[in-house]
Scaffold this active site. Structure first.
Site, PDB file in Angstrom:
ATOM      1  N   GLY A 193       1.077  -3.483  -4.145  1.00 32.88           N
ATOM      2  CA  GLY A 193       1.794  -3.828  -3.045  1.00 32.88           C
ATOM      3  C   GLY A 193       1.413  -3.021  -1.895  1.00 32.88           C
ATOM      4  O   GLY A 193       0.680  -2.152  -1.869  1.00 32.88           O
ATOM      5  N   GLY A 198       3.297  -1.345   6.136  1.00 35.88           N
ATOM      6  CA  GLY A 198       3.373  -0.084   6.977  1.00 35.88           C
ATOM      7  C   GLY A 198       2.035   0.318   7.098  1.00 35.88           C
ATOM      8  O   GLY A 198       1.089  -0.150   7.812  1.00 35.88           O
ATOM      9  N   PHE A 199       1.725   1.718   6.601  1.00 40.59           N
ATOM     10  CA  PHE A 199       0.680   2.324   7.015  1.00 40.59           C
ATOM     11  C   PHE A 199      -0.113   2.637   5.448  1.00 40.59           C
ATOM     12  O   PHE A 199      -1.056   3.308   5.459  1.00 40.59           O
ATOM     13  CB  PHE A 199       0.820   3.589   7.682  1.00 40.59           C
ATOM     14  CG  PHE A 199       1.897   4.759   7.013  1.00 40.59           C
ATOM     15  CD1 PHE A 199       3.121   4.544   7.605  1.00 40.59           C
ATOM     16  CD2 PHE A 199       1.422   5.342   5.946  1.00 40.59           C
ATOM     17  CE1 PHE A 199       4.072   5.377   6.966  1.00 40.59           C
ATOM     18  CE2 PHE A 199       2.281   6.429   5.606  1.00 40.59           C
ATOM     19  CZ  PHE A 199       3.571   6.263   6.061  1.00 40.59           C
ATOM     20  N   GLY A 200       0.375   2.194   4.372  1.00 43.54           N
ATOM     21  CA  GLY A 200      -0.097   2.371   3.256  1.00 43.54           C
ATOM     22  C   GLY A 200      -0.320   1.015   2.138  1.00 43.54           C
ATOM     23  O   GLY A 200       0.407   0.070   2.395  1.00 43.54           O
ATOM     24  N   LYS A 251      -1.986   5.706  -3.870  1.00 44.02           N
ATOM     25  CA  LYS A 251      -1.814   5.315  -2.318  1.00 44.02           C
ATOM     26  C   LYS A 251      -2.748   5.542  -1.448  1.00 44.02           C
ATOM     27  O   LYS A 251      -3.520   6.601  -1.650  1.00 44.02           O
ATOM     28  CB  LYS A 251      -0.403   5.967  -1.846  1.00 44.02           C
ATOM     29  CG  LYS A 251       0.718   5.592  -2.610  1.00 44.02           C
ATOM     30  CD  LYS A 251       2.077   5.962  -1.974  1.00 44.02           C
ATOM     31  CE  LYS A 251       3.366   5.418  -2.800  1.00 44.02           C
ATOM     32  NZ  LYS A 251       4.610   6.087  -1.873  1.00 44.02           N
ATOM     33  N   ASP A 305      15.348   7.892   3.709  1.00 44.02           N
ATOM     34  CA  ASP A 305      15.062   6.335   3.464  1.00 44.02           C
ATOM     35  C   ASP A 305      15.773   6.023   2.006  1.00 44.02           C
ATOM     36  O   ASP A 305      15.189   5.145   1.480  1.00 44.02           O
ATOM     37  CB  ASP A 305      13.692   5.932   3.587  1.00 44.02           C
ATOM     38  CG  ASP A 305      13.469   4.586   3.798  1.00 44.02           C
ATOM     39  OD1 ASP A 305      14.214   3.880   4.449  1.00 44.02           O
ATOM     40  OD2 ASP A 305      12.343   4.117   3.549  1.00 44.02           O
TER      41      ASP A 305
END
Length: 655
Positions: free
Chosen positions: A42, A45-47, A65, A163
């Site tokens: 999965g 965003g940015f990764g 990642k 987060d």
């Protein structure tokens, strides 16, 4: 399969052995000639996140990642690059905490940044919520007491997660412990940086007002997110939706969204976590712990992670001065018995003063082993005290390290439920009996299956192994007891019970076999002659389990009639009947010093009984289902129990 890491590739799946992607032509060699990508997990965003094998670690699974900014433009890419590097730095800084994924590598290859970290196998709390619905209050206590020590650890190292939410908390399948993941937006804080506003980062609905409005992050900011997380799990109401509709005003009326009534104690904790004004909120994890330690002892705290063993001491027993009320029962001792104990709770030094109920001596945590996919029917502990062996409805036998609480082996071979396990005195061989009518022998160290014994015509409900490891006794639903001589391969069948045989035991001197049955009788057999020496009657329900004292003098039995009976093993005379459980009793074992027995019941409790007085001196609570099996550690300091709730728990025995 090999997976192409080119983000623009339209068909990244390739067969093994291919050097270049058949779709885009990109080279498919492992990253750093080490990490072989298996499939995507999965990302957003940015990764992007992938499951991979580490070839330098015998193909051990790991997570890779890849930085892939979705936003175009120099500033967006620069920020994504910065956050990706930040996550690597934070993971490295936090070291190898057992509840934070370990960073293995961070590098650049083919103009992309990569981060390699530990694979955590389990489910996120968001997935649990979707599968099971709103959490109970008990589970919320467990969340709090498992997450708070992790936050204490990170805050002590000057890292704010920023987060915290159900998607970023995973429950490991191996032991049930919670793991805090995704430090991609975490922030370093210091005295000089605290007052400095930064970039607004966090999840709408979960992030505090100071974090969203000012870009400021503090330990109190994570605690606000923890409160929102608990609210979400408790109510199954989306904080994001509430925030979109009401802004931060919803936290003032958070209780109106409750679907069930919760205790005033939990209400007070959540209310202080959910304060919009940071000045009214908890400022540190230690402040939360202070309130938890001040809770009335009538509050049922979870035994899985709270650093107390939950036990209730019988107020009439001679050991009541070492008791504390944990759960619904009360232990009263004189006011002059006020005690003070220094404890270590969640990594924080603390002092607990218990004036009106005495004290429980610090014994460490009461860990829960999770990993079976079905009810856990049976357990045994090795003679060296290092391993636990368990059997389950999931058709497996599992071997656990008792000290590290890690799974060592999963033994597969039975075709149906595993009802019983036994371990040879030399801790080398496991014997298991199953609903598939067979008995299997396994090498404990390697998990390799050694032999399969067949002959019973119905379920094998109980097995035992002799002190010299040469003889196995088994009890079956076919109403027989079989004695298996491993050296000669001779099998003797003992007939006499009129109903299913639920329990067998071999005396420590290897001279007797004892069996218990649905016919409500217990039979003592001479192992040399295979003749019945005594038939014991007195139970008015199924005899579910039996145990023999280490000195070969006493026999103990438990029954659906809710009683425990003690018998003279040599004469068959009944010595005493013990009562106290509120439902069928399923399991019993003598303590190593023969002074106590431990029992497990359908009433979800584990009890320790003093044989000199006949009193139940301690009751352990915490299982959510019937307790099917119990065992003492060789030193007598630990009791292990297995339950229909699919867990195994360990309890420290008070001195």
């Amino acid at each position: 399969m090999s997976y192409c890491l080119n983000p623009a590739c339209h068909n990244p799946h390739n067969l093994d052995g291919i050097d270049t992607c058949r779709s885009c032509g990109k080279k498919l060699s492992p990253l750093r000639n080490r990490y072989q990508i298996i499939r995507p997990l999965g990302g957003g965003g940015f990764g992007r996140t992938f499951l991979a094998e580490d070839r330098d670690k015998l193909n051990e699974l790991c997570v890779v990642k890849q930085l892939v900014p979705q936003l175009q433009g120099t500033n967006a890419q620069k920020k994504a690059h910065q956050l990706f590097q930040q996550e690597a730095r934070r993971l490295q800084q936090l070291g190898e905490h057992p509840q934070i994924p370990t960073l293995f590598a961070y590098f650049e290859e083919d103009d992309y940044l990569y981060l390699v970290q530990q694979l955590v196998v389990g489910r996120t709390l968001r997935e649990e919520l979707d599968l099971q619905g709103a959490f109970s209050e008990q589970k919320i206590w467990e969340i709090l007491t498992d997450i708070l020590p992790i936050l204490q650890f990170t805050h002590d190292r000057h890292v704010i997660h920023r987060d915290l939410k159900p998607d970023n908390i995973m429950r490991k399948g191996s032991d049930g412990r919670l793991v805090l993941i995704d430090f991609g937006v975490s922030k370093q804080f210091s005295e000089s940086a605290i007052a400095t506003s930064g970039t607004t980062i966090g999840s709408f609905g979960y992030a505090s007002s100071e974090q969203m409005n000012e870009g400021a992050a503090y330990p109190a900011s994570d605690l606000y997110s923890l409160g929102v997380t608990c609210f979400h799990l408790l109510t199954n109401n989306s904080p994001s939706h509430l925030w979109t509709e009401y802004g931060y005003s919803w936290v003032k009326q958070w209780q109106q969204h409750l679907n069930v009534q919760i205790s005033p104690e939990l209400t007070a904790i959540l209310d202080k976590l959910l304060q919009k004004d940071i000045g009214l909120r908890y400022q540190s994890v230690e402040q939360v712990w202070q309130d938890l330690r001040a809770l009335p002892v009538t509050v049922v705290l979870p035994t899985m992670q709270v650093p107390f063993n939950e036990f209730v001491a019988n107020p009439n027993s001679q050991k009541r001065d070492k008791s504390i009320q944990r759960g619904g029962s009360t232990t009263i001792i004189p006011a002059n018995k006020w005690q003070r104990r220094s404890l270590l709770i969640g990594g924080c030094a603390a002092v607990l003063v218990l004036g009106f109920v005495g004290y429980q001596r610090w014994q460490g945590q009461a860990p829960t082993f999770m990993g079976h996919g079905g009810e856990v029917n049976t357990i045994a502990i090795t003679a060296d005290g290092k391993s636990i062996v368990s059997g389950s409805d999931d058709k497996t036998v599992k071997v656990w390290d008792l000290n590290s609480r890690t799974l060592q082996h999963t033994l597969k071979g039975h075709q149906d439920w595993v009802y019983s396990v036994a371990i040879s005195p030399d801790s080398q061989t496991i014997v298991s009996g199953s609903k598939d009518n067979t008995i299997r022998l396994w090498n404990l160290a390697t998990g390799k299956q050694l032999h399969t014994l067949t002959g019973h015509s119905s379920y094998v409900n109980s097995v035992a192994i002799s002190p010299d490891s040469t003889t196995i006794a088994s009890g079956s639903y076919d109403k027989t007891v079989k004695v298996w001589h491993l050296k000669t391969r001779q099998v003797d069948t003992l007939q006499g019970h009129s109903r299913e045989v639920l329990a067998v035991a071999i005396s420590p001197n290897g001279k007797k076999v004892v069996s218990g049955s649905v016919d409500r009788t217990i039979k003592i057999w001479d192992l040399a002659t295979l003749k019945v020496q005594h038939t014991l009657t007195g139970h008015t329900g199924d005899v579910n389990a039996i145990a023999i004292s280490g000195n070969n003098q006493e026999l103990a039995s438990v029954s659906d009639d809710k009683t425990i009976k003690l018998w003279n093993l040599n004469t068959g005379r009944e010595i005493r009947t013990l009562t106290g459980h509120m439902a069928d009793i399923n399991a019993i074992e003598f303590s190593p010093d023969n002074q106590h027995v431990v029992t497990g019941s359908d009433d979800r409790t584990v009890k320790i009984w003093d044989l000199s007085t006949g009193e139940d001196i301690y009751t352990f609570k915490g299982h959510l289902g019937a307790v099917f099996a119990v065992a003492y550690s060789p030193d007598g300091r630990t009791v292990v129990s297995a339950s229909a709730d699919k867990t195994i728990r360990t309890w420290q025995v008070p001195n």
